[in-house]
Design a protein around this motif. Structure first.
Motif, PDB file in Angstrom:
ATOM      1  N   THR A   1      -2.338   1.449 -12.928  1.00  0.00           N
ATOM      2  CA  THR A   1      -0.961   1.800 -12.569  1.00  0.00           C
ATOM      3  C   THR A   1      -0.959   2.608 -11.280  1.00  0.00           C
ATOM      4  O   THR A   1      -1.826   3.453 -11.075  1.00  0.00           O
ATOM      5  CB  THR A   1      -0.308   2.633 -13.684  1.00  0.00           C
ATOM      6  N   GLN A   2       0.017   2.320 -10.430  1.00  0.00           N
ATOM      7  CA  GLN A   2       0.231   3.121  -9.228  1.00  0.00           C
ATOM      8  C   GLN A   2       1.729   3.316  -9.034  1.00  0.00           C
ATOM      9  O   GLN A   2       2.508   2.373  -9.171  1.00  0.00           O
ATOM     10  CB  GLN A   2      -0.366   2.456  -7.995  1.00  0.00           C
ATOM     11  N   THR A   3       2.117   4.548  -8.706  1.00  0.00           N
ATOM     12  CA  THR A   3       3.518   4.857  -8.431  1.00  0.00           C
ATOM     13  C   THR A   3       3.665   5.180  -6.954  1.00  0.00           C
ATOM     14  O   THR A   3       2.852   5.913  -6.393  1.00  0.00           O
ATOM     15  CB  THR A   3       3.986   6.051  -9.287  1.00  0.00           C
TER      16      THR A   3
ATOM     17  N   GLY B   1      11.985  10.517 -12.504  1.00  0.00           N
ATOM     18  CA  GLY B   1      10.953   9.709 -13.150  1.00  0.00           C
ATOM     19  C   GLY B   1      11.432   8.850 -14.290  1.00  0.00           C
ATOM     20  O   GLY B   1      10.628   8.199 -14.954  1.00  0.00           O
TER      21      GLY B   1
ATOM     22  N   GLN C   1      11.506   5.721  -6.844  1.00  0.00           N
ATOM     23  CA  GLN C   1      10.092   5.432  -7.018  1.00  0.00           C
ATOM     24  C   GLN C   1       9.955   4.038  -7.634  1.00  0.00           C
ATOM     25  O   GLN C   1      10.893   3.540  -8.256  1.00  0.00           O
ATOM     26  CB  GLN C   1       9.440   6.427  -7.976  1.00  0.00           C
TER      27      GLN C   1
ATOM     28  N   LYS D   1       6.930   2.043 -10.032  1.00  0.00           N
ATOM     29  CA  LYS D   1       5.638   2.110 -10.720  1.00  0.00           C
ATOM     30  C   LYS D   1       5.179   0.685 -10.992  1.00  0.00           C
ATOM     31  O   LYS D   1       5.851  -0.073 -11.689  1.00  0.00           O
ATOM     32  CB  LYS D   1       5.750   2.887 -12.025  1.00  0.00           C
TER      33      LYS D   1
ATOM     34  N   THR E   1       2.388  -1.719 -12.647  1.00  0.00           N
ATOM     35  CA  THR E   1       1.346  -1.733 -13.669  1.00  0.00           C
ATOM     36  C   THR E   1       0.752  -3.131 -13.767  1.00  0.00           C
ATOM     37  O   THR E   1       1.472  -4.119 -13.883  1.00  0.00           O
ATOM     38  CB  THR E   1       1.919  -1.320 -15.043  1.00  0.00           C
TER      39      THR E   1
END
Length: 122
Positions: free
Chosen positions: A8-10, A54, A92, A94, A96
């Motif tokens: 995962t990267q946000t 978030g 943002q 995210k 995955t």
């Protein structure tokens, strides 16, 4: 038993905030997804949009790799791509990546992942 492997990267979308809130930004998610020879495994990628706190907002952009039958039981990846509107309030994203396989052994394969933000020309 299902084996899973995830990454995962946000990333921040704040620099596009004004355009996002006008409804004029899209995100294109692309990846090569597949699996290993002779195994029933699969790979997926998804982008979830988040607000500044978030919390999730709007719809996800999701990619699903080929099934074992679609790959004809051989090791192979296939290019997948999907574009979705970045929802108002998103700040943002995210991304995955998930590889899965029933039993033991290698999970699905993921390569050349890209998430590209673009502005809709009106």
């Amino acid at each position: 038993t299902v084996n899973l492997g995830t990454a995962t990267q946000t990333a921040s979308l704040a620099r596009w905030g004004a355009a996002i809130d006008k409804g004029s930004v899209v995100l294109t998610l692309s990846a090569e997804l597949g699996g290993y020879n002779g195994t029933v495994n699969r790979a997926t990628a998804q982008a979830v949009f988040l607000n500044a706190a978030g919390g999730p907002v709007g719809r996800k952009v999701r990619l699903v790799g080929p099934t074992y039958l679609q790959r004809q039981g051989v090791t192979r990846v296939e290019a997948r791509s999907a574009t979705g509107a970045v929802p108002v309030g998103a700040r943002q994203v995210k991304v995955t990546l998930t590889g899965s396989r029933a039993g033991s052994g290698p999970c699905g394969f993921v390569d050349n992942v890209r998430a590209v933000v673009g502005q809709v020309v009106s």
